[in-house]
Design a protein around this motif. Sequence first.
Motif, PDB file in Angstrom:
ATOM      1  N   ALA A  63       0.821  -1.214   0.000  1.00  0.00           N
ATOM      2  CA  ALA A  63       0.000   0.000   0.000  1.00  0.00           C
ATOM      3  C   ALA A  63       0.857   1.267   0.000  1.00  0.00           C
ATOM      4  CB  ALA A  63      -0.930  -0.005   1.206  1.00  0.00           C
ATOM      5  N   LEU A  64       2.040   1.198   0.586  1.00  0.00           N
ATOM      6  CA  LEU A  64       2.911   2.378   0.616  1.00  0.00           C
ATOM      7  C   LEU A  64       3.331   2.818  -0.783  1.00  0.00           C
ATOM      8  CD1 LEU A  64       5.217   1.481   3.633  1.00  0.00           C
ATOM      9  CD2 LEU A  64       3.306   3.093   3.582  1.00  0.00           C
ATOM     10  N   PHE A  65       3.374   1.876  -1.721  1.00  0.00           N
ATOM     11  CA  PHE A  65       3.765   2.217  -3.086  1.00  0.00           C
ATOM     12  C   PHE A  65       2.691   3.023  -3.806  1.00  0.00           C
ATOM     13  CE2 PHE A  65       6.265  -1.658  -2.251  1.00  0.00           C
ATOM     14  CZ  PHE A  65       7.525  -1.120  -2.405  1.00  0.00           C
ATOM     15  N   PHE A  66       1.469   3.041  -3.259  1.00  0.00           N
ATOM     16  CA  PHE A  66       0.376   3.752  -3.904  1.00  0.00           C
ATOM     17  C   PHE A  66       0.104   5.119  -3.286  1.00  0.00           C
ATOM     18  CE2 PHE A  66      -0.458  -0.715  -4.852  1.00  0.00           C
ATOM     19  CZ  PHE A  66      -0.544  -0.626  -6.224  1.00  0.00           C
ATOM     20  N   VAL A  67       0.855   5.501  -2.268  1.00  0.00           N
ATOM     21  CA  VAL A  67       0.645   6.793  -1.611  1.00  0.00           C
ATOM     22  C   VAL A  67       0.988   7.938  -2.560  1.00  0.00           C
ATOM     23  CG1 VAL A  67       1.427   8.293   0.258  1.00  0.00           C
ATOM     24  CG2 VAL A  67       0.929   5.888   0.710  1.00  0.00           C
ATOM     25  N   PRO A  69       1.171   8.101  -5.962  1.00  0.00           N
ATOM     26  CA  PRO A  69       0.202   8.315  -7.043  1.00  0.00           C
ATOM     27  C   PRO A  69      -1.133   8.868  -6.540  1.00  0.00           C
ATOM     28  CG  PRO A  69       1.231   6.173  -7.288  1.00  0.00           C
ATOM     29  CD  PRO A  69       1.668   6.728  -5.977  1.00  0.00           C
ATOM     30  N   THR A  70      -1.545   8.472  -5.360  1.00  0.00           N
ATOM     31  CA  THR A  70      -2.804   8.980  -4.808  1.00  0.00           C
ATOM     32  C   THR A  70      -2.704  10.468  -4.516  1.00  0.00           C
ATOM     33  OG1 THR A  70      -3.218   6.811  -3.838  1.00  0.00           O
ATOM     34  CG2 THR A  70      -4.511   8.651  -2.989  1.00  0.00           C
ATOM     35  N   VAL A  71      -1.584  10.900  -3.979  1.00  0.00           N
ATOM     36  CA  VAL A  71      -1.376  12.329  -3.732  1.00  0.00           C
ATOM     37  C   VAL A  71      -1.353  13.080  -5.057  1.00  0.00           C
ATOM     38  CG1 VAL A  71       0.269  14.036  -2.862  1.00  0.00           C
ATOM     39  CG2 VAL A  71      -0.218  11.988  -1.536  1.00  0.00           C
ATOM     40  N   GLY A  72      -0.732  12.498  -6.073  1.00  0.00           N
ATOM     41  CA  GLY A  72      -0.715  13.121  -7.394  1.00  0.00           C
ATOM     42  C   GLY A  72      -2.114  13.283  -7.961  1.00  0.00           C
ATOM     43  N   LEU A  73      -2.977  12.288  -7.737  1.00  0.00           N
ATOM     44  CA  LEU A  73      -4.363  12.407  -8.184  1.00  0.00           C
ATOM     45  C   LEU A  73      -5.086  13.539  -7.468  1.00  0.00           C
ATOM     46  CD1 LEU A  73      -5.495   8.681  -8.476  1.00  0.00           C
ATOM     47  CD2 LEU A  73      -5.175  10.309 -10.317  1.00  0.00           C
ATOM     48  N   MET A  74      -4.782  13.695  -6.199  1.00  0.00           N
ATOM     49  CA  MET A  74      -5.431  14.760  -5.427  1.00  0.00           C
ATOM     50  C   MET A  74      -4.996  16.136  -5.924  1.00  0.00           C
ATOM     51  SD  MET A  74      -5.247  12.986  -1.665  1.00  0.00           S
ATOM     52  CE  MET A  74      -5.505  14.494  -0.799  1.00  0.00           C
ATOM     53  N   LEU A  75      -3.758  16.252  -6.378  1.00  0.00           N
ATOM     54  CA  LEU A  75      -3.266  17.527  -6.877  1.00  0.00           C
ATOM     55  C   LEU A  75      -3.980  17.944  -8.162  1.00  0.00           C
ATOM     56  CD1 LEU A  75       0.573  17.179  -6.279  1.00  0.00           C
ATOM     57  CD2 LEU A  75      -1.024  18.662  -5.057  1.00  0.00           C
ATOM     58  N   TYR A  76      -4.375  16.973  -8.961  1.00  0.00           N
ATOM     59  CA  TYR A  76      -5.020  17.255 -10.244  1.00  0.00           C
ATOM     60  C   TYR A  76      -6.524  16.972 -10.213  1.00  0.00           C
ATOM     61  CZ  TYR A  76      -0.283  17.615 -11.945  1.00  0.00           C
ATOM     62  OH  TYR A  76       1.006  17.999 -12.135  1.00  0.00           O
TER      63      TYR A  76
END
Length: 123
Positions: A63-67, A69-76
């Motif tokens: 799950a740590l590997f997906f943190v 990309p998830t933050v990147g999605l939140m930025l956009y």
Amino acid sequence: MYIKQLFILLSALFVGYIASEGLGIPIPSNVIGLLLLLFALLFGLIELKDVEDTADFIIRHLALFFVAPTVGLMLYFDLMRESFLQIAVPLFISILIGYFVAGKVTQTVIEIQSKIVARKEKR
């Protein structure tokens, strides 16, 4: 112990990278590396105990590997909201196609296996 296991896993990934780039294979290098690792395990070149502990650790903390990309999605998020249909429709269609293809492949494999079993029973 863990360093040896990590070395084996990273070696498979590296060989996959070399194969992908060197041979020009249009398959991602990590997929090739995992396939090479699978075949090495199946044919007994590597034993499961040689990679099991480190692989379990990686899977537990996946799950740590997906943190990031998830933050990147939140930025956009604003951009994604504007383009929701352009993103959601192809995504939904590709999921349906994936389910359909997986189902047909599974159905075909089951039919082939049942034919093989039927032939063996006739003998």
